[in-house]
Design an enzyme around this catalytic site. Structure first.
Site, mmCIF file in Angstrom:
data_model
loop_
_atom_site.group_PDB
_atom_site.id
_atom_site.type_symbol
_atom_site.label_atom_id
_atom_site.label_comp_id
_atom_site.label_asym_id
_atom_site.label_seq_id
_atom_site.Cartn_x
_atom_site.Cartn_y
_atom_site.Cartn_z
ATOM 1 N N HIS A 88 0.857 -1.203 0.000
ATOM 2 C CA HIS A 88 0.000 0.000 0.000
ATOM 3 C C HIS A 88 0.886 1.245 0.000
ATOM 4 C CE1 HIS A 88 -2.750 3.116 1.347
ATOM 5 N NE2 HIS A 88 -3.724 2.347 0.878
ATOM 6 N N GLU B 194 -4.280 1.904 -7.018
ATOM 7 C CA GLU B 194 -4.698 2.944 -6.080
ATOM 8 C C GLU B 194 -3.807 4.172 -6.275
ATOM 9 O OE1 GLU B 194 -6.818 0.998 -2.515
ATOM 10 O OE2 GLU B 194 -4.695 1.129 -2.056
HETATM 11 P P1 PGA Z 1 -9.835 5.674 0.991
HETATM 12 O O1 PGA Z 1 -8.616 4.642 1.139
HETATM 13 O O2 PGA Z 1 -11.008 4.907 0.376
HETATM 14 O O3 PGA Z 1 -10.124 6.115 2.373
HETATM 15 O O4 PGA Z 1 -9.364 6.773 0.090
HETATM 16 C C1 PGA Z 1 -8.346 3.781 0.070
HETATM 17 C C2 PGA Z 1 -7.117 2.962 0.328
HETATM 18 O O5 PGA Z 1 -6.138 3.456 0.902
HETATM 19 O O6 PGA Z 1 -7.106 1.788 -0.035
#
Ligand code: PGA
Length: 246
Positions: free
Chosen positions: A96, A166
């Site tokens: 992540h 992401e």
């Molecule tokens: P968020 O987080 O939906 O709060 O933007 C997404 C993530 O970090 O996977």
């Protein structure tokens, strides 16, 4: 085709809060979300109790937000893939952007963690995504493909890998929700290179009930990986209902 809809709770929830959330999900009819695979990623402290509430073979998969690449040893503060598996995880989130930014994760350590997860039969959920300046320069596709190639380097069988695109500019309280046009090129590239090989390619970053269906409408998007909008169980269930009904 399965649509994945999952949430990472990040560094949130006491044991009691985690159990409440899991009990609400455990009480839902397993047939309520046809074609949808729900998953939740509690913090490591709550993995075992959430797994115990949901039970093995639950319609909601449970996973870890991180695991070390070594099976055991002198790695203070870390947890291993066998340990999270022992606590009930079947998925391991890897790479992540918060871990890459704040905990020095690199493409090389991401790759080691992918290999460790596969070695123990867990599903690696590999996160990739570009910072805003890369997006602004029009190089998102190159950046993201490089990250995926590095993460899967030397992995012969990627059929149990799930990818999550992401973009960093879309994540969290300071993120801005992505329009379909912002992410279409990356999904086209990811699905051309990996779509038929991996288990799924998800999108994450400011997903909410207002943009979930439009995001799923982008070619190549197999699911949603959600933070804030699913930290409350009613928010998560609302998103699952929305996706199942589309
Ligand atoms: P968020 O987080 O939906 O709060 O933007 C997404 C993530 O970090 O996977």
């Amino acid at each position: 085709m399965t649509t994945w809809v999952g949430t990472s709770w990040k560094m949130n929830k006491t044991l009691a809060q985690a159990r409440d959330y899991a009990e609400t999900l455990a009480a839902t009819d397993p047939g309520r979300w046809p074609g949808v695979q729900p998953f939740i990623l509690p913090p490591a402290t709550a993995l075992a109790s959430v797994s115990a509430v949901l039970g093995r073979g639950s319609h909601v998969l449970v996973g870890a937000q991180n695991a070390h690449w070594a099976d055991d040893g002198a790695w203070t503060g870390e947890v291993s893939v066998p340990q999270v598996a022992d606590a009930g995880a079947t998925i391991v989130e890897i790479g992540h952007s918060e871990r890459r930014a704040y905990f020095a994760e690199t493409d090389a350590t991401v790759n080691l963690k992918v290999q460790a997860s596969l070695r123990h039969g867990l599903t690696p959920l590999v996160c990739v995504g570009e910072p805003d300046e890369v997006f602004a320069s029009g190089s998102s596709v190159l950046h993201v493909l490089d990250q995926v190639r590095a993460a899967l380097d030397g992995v012969d069988d990627v059929s149990s890998v799930v990818l999550a695109y992401e973009p960093i500019w879309a994540i969290g309280f300071s993120g801005r929700p992505a329009a379909a046009a912002d992410i279409a090129d990356v999904f086209a590239a990811l699905s051309a290179e990996w779509g038929s090989a991996v288990r799924g390619i998800l999108f994450g970053g400011s997903v909410n009930p207002g943009n979930a269906l439009a995001t799923l409408g982008v070619d190549g998007v197999d699911g949603l990986f959600i933070g804030r909008a699913a930290w409350d169980v009613t928010g998560f269930i609302g998103l699952l209902d929305l996706v199942a009904a589309r």
